[in-house]
Design a protein around this motif. Structure first.
Motif, PDB file in Angstrom:
ATOM      1  N   CYS A  29       0.829  -1.216   0.000  1.00 48.00           N
ATOM      2  CA  CYS A  29       0.000   0.000   0.000  1.00 48.00           C
ATOM      3  C   CYS A  29       0.860   1.261   0.000  1.00 48.00           C
ATOM      4  O   CYS A  29       0.463   2.287  -0.546  1.00 48.00           O
ATOM      5  N   PHE A  41       1.713   1.870  -3.514  1.00 50.21           N
ATOM      6  CA  PHE A  41       0.478   2.269  -4.197  1.00 50.21           C
ATOM      7  C   PHE A  41       0.189   3.756  -3.967  1.00 50.21           C
ATOM      8  O   PHE A  41      -0.064   4.518  -4.905  1.00 50.21           O
ATOM      9  N   VAL A  66      -6.081  -4.822  -7.232  1.00 50.94           N
ATOM     10  CA  VAL A  66      -6.202  -3.419  -6.876  1.00 50.94           C
ATOM     11  C   VAL A  66      -7.184  -3.361  -5.720  1.00 50.94           C
ATOM     12  O   VAL A  66      -8.275  -3.894  -5.846  1.00 50.94           O
ATOM     13  N   PRO A  67      -6.837  -2.759  -4.645  1.00 53.65           N
ATOM     14  CA  PRO A  67      -5.522  -2.220  -4.304  1.00 53.65           C
ATOM     15  C   PRO A  67      -4.500  -3.346  -4.157  1.00 53.65           C
ATOM     16  O   PRO A  67      -4.880  -4.475  -3.872  1.00 53.65           O
ATOM     17  N   TRP A 118       4.430  -5.186 -10.734  1.00 55.55           N
ATOM     18  CA  TRP A 118       3.496  -4.062 -10.683  1.00 55.55           C
ATOM     19  C   TRP A 118       2.969  -3.736 -12.074  1.00 55.55           C
ATOM     20  O   TRP A 118       3.702  -3.812 -13.046  1.00 55.55           O
TER      21      TRP A 118
END
Lengths: 157, 386
Positions: free
Chosen positions: A31, A34, A57-58, A73
């Motif tokens: 996270c 992200f 996602v997330p 990713w």
């Protein structure tokens, strides 16, 4: 018979209690990446499981399907589709909202997860499941690396 | 193989407020009734182990388990607390007896939501602190989103959800334990305030205070305690992902998996034919339809039609929530599952009064842990040991 009944017992003898509990929640590796990407580059990333070919996602550090560690990713762009939505007419205290809020799950092409967020620049009556939307970010200097760096999603032209 | 039966039930009844008693006195009352119902047993010597089902945040205590023993007769005895829905507590009690170490177990759950001044803040605190909580809002928006997707995907309709409210509140009029029985029709529901489109205010079960205690026993002692034991044929439980982002928004997968586990244990191959009636979670109106489909009581998309045709009413061939469900009885937090289970026991014993169903042998109780969870449990009960 009344359908609505009294639910407030504060008029009776009682001792008031209050739980003071403050926390910080560590974002963790997945996270953190992200939200830094959202903050710095305005990009939405997913984490891909190369075994299941499933993009989260997330993002997570682990695959909920096969339990593998995720390291790849994928840039998902900022456009998505409304998977479902609701229009909230009350706030958490039950008070009527002057401007009802639209909450939606937005799914992204190539990923099966999504993001829960609000919709903006649209009237509640215009929202449909399947509607194409895109993320509207706060100006870069105001972003802090959290979900509210996205102001809302708005209908795509 | 050792079988497990329910030999006693005790309930305080459910009310919108209970300022006259504390939560401990509520538990004491339910326990006293249950011990009486199980042949007037003395918990100090006749109960081998105790389980309570509770969550600290609902109770307003840290380590709530420590506050449990006295009012159940469980001081200096074998006791633990299950944090989950009370049918998960039932599954735990069932397994305790199956081990052979215990012959009798008392299972307790209660809710006193009228003591909680900020109930929805607790629900909100159950949501993901990084991804969901910062958005704010009333956490039941999750139900509005799920209802919308469920109706859109399955073809069940808005009006069919309204019929659930009318049926369940109507059934509750015959249930003295129920807090929210009322005569309402579909029009009343549709005229109710819109709260989380397409979910109306009256379609959301209201909190209610009350406690239930259930006494379980092995077949070795069951018939000595109660001439009409109700047998637990199977239990199951399951969790889908807690992530709002990746879960299924149209089907109750958790309930499907829990049901498959319970049916397998009970030897039920065709639930829609073999199950005589069911008590399912109806915290929100559409949940009854979604859970019926998850429990394989009908095909996907058919639950609304069965409701519309009256098949799920008291005189239909597949009554659902004869108790009035939570829309009629009220939402007692973690005691919701035992509220469902109690009705199945009363129906199978023939003790359901004006709402008694005829010729019932197999009943199902199902629970869900509510917003924002994706966890459920199922119990299959029968009045035949068979």
């Amino acid at each position: 018979m009344a359908i609505e009944k009294i639910t407030d017992t504060r008029q009776m003898l009682h001792w008031p209690g209050h739980m003071e509990t403050d926390y910080i929640y560590t974002l963790g590796i997945a996270c953190e990446k992200f939200f830094i990407e959202i903050k710095e580059n305005g990009r939405i990333l997913g984490a891909k499981c190369k075994h299941c070919n499933y993009v989260f996602v997330p993002p997570k550090l682990y695959c909920e399907k096969c339990f593998a560690k995720l390291a790849e990713w994928v840039d998902l762009g900022i456009q998505g589709v409304v998977h479902t939505f609701t229009v909230a007419h009350i706030d958490i205290n039950g008070t009527e909202l002057k401007d009802p809020e639209i909450y939606a799950l937005i799914k992204f092409n190539g990923a099966e997860g999504g993001l829960v967020h609000k919709l903006g620049e649209v009237r509640p009556s215009q929202v449909r499941i399947g509607m194409k939307v895109e993320a509207v970010f706060k100006p870069q200097p105001n972003r802090k690396g959290n979900i509210n760096d996205i102001k809302y999603f708005k209908p795509r032209e | 193989m050792r079988e497990v039966a329910i030999v006693g039930v005790g309930c305080t009844g459910f009310k919108s407020v209970t300022p006259e008693i504390s939560y401990k006195e509520m538990m004491f009352e339910a326990a006293t009734r249950a011990y009486q119902d199980a042949g007037n047993i003395n918990p100090r010597k006749d109960i081998d182990a105790f389980i309570s089902v509770a969550e600290d945040y609902w109770e307003g205590f840290s380590i709530f388990d420590e506050f449990v023993p006295d009012q159940l007769g469980a001081v200096l005895r074998h006791l633990f607390t299950v944090s989950g829905d009370s049918i998960i507590g039932l599954a735990t009690a069932y397994m305790l007896i199956k081990t052979g170490y215990f012959n009798t177990v008392a299972l307790e759950s209660h809710g006193k939501p009228s003591d909680i001044l900020t109930l929805h803040d607790i629900v909100s605190f159950a949501m993901d602190p990084i991804l969901n909580r910062p958005l704010g809002g009333h956490p039941f928006y999750v139900a509005g989103m799920e209802m919308n997707r469920f109706l859109c995907t399955t073809g069940n309709t808005r009006d069919q959800c309204a019929m659930i409210v009318a049926k369940n509140k109507g059934n509750a009029l015959s249930n003295a334990f129920a807090a929210y029985g009322a005569n309402v029709d579909v029009e009343d529901v549709l005229n109710s305030d819109m709260q989380f489109y397409p979910l109306k205010k009256i379609e959301i079960s209201k909190p209610a205070d009350g406690g239930i205690v259930i006494i379980l026993a092995s077949d070795k002692v069951a018939t000595k305690l109660n001439e009409n034991p109700v047998w637990i044929k199977g239990v199951g439980w399951a969790s889908e992902t807690p992530s709002l982002e990746t879960r299924c928004w149209s089907k109750a997968i958790y309930a499907r998996l829990a049901a498959e586990m319970a049916y397998k244990k009970a030897g039920i191959m065709t639930p829609s034919v073999e199950v005589d009636f069911a008590e399912v979670d109806d915290l929100f109106s559409y949940k009854e339809l979604q859970h019926m489909e998850a429990l394989k009581l009908c095909r996907s998309g058919e639950a609304g039609k069965l409701t519309e045709e009256g098949i799920t009413q008291l005189d239909g061939y597949l009554p659902i929530n004869p108790s009035g469900g939570m829309l009629g009885m009220g939402w007692p937090l973690e005691a919701a599952g035992l509220q469902r289970l109690q009705e199945v026991v009363l129906q199978l014993r023939g003790q359901a009064g004006n709402r008694q169903l005829s010729d019932v042998e197999i009943g199902v109780a199902q629970s869900w842990r509510g917003i924002p969870t994706a966890t459920g449990a199922v119990a299959v009960l029968s009045n035949y040991k068979g």
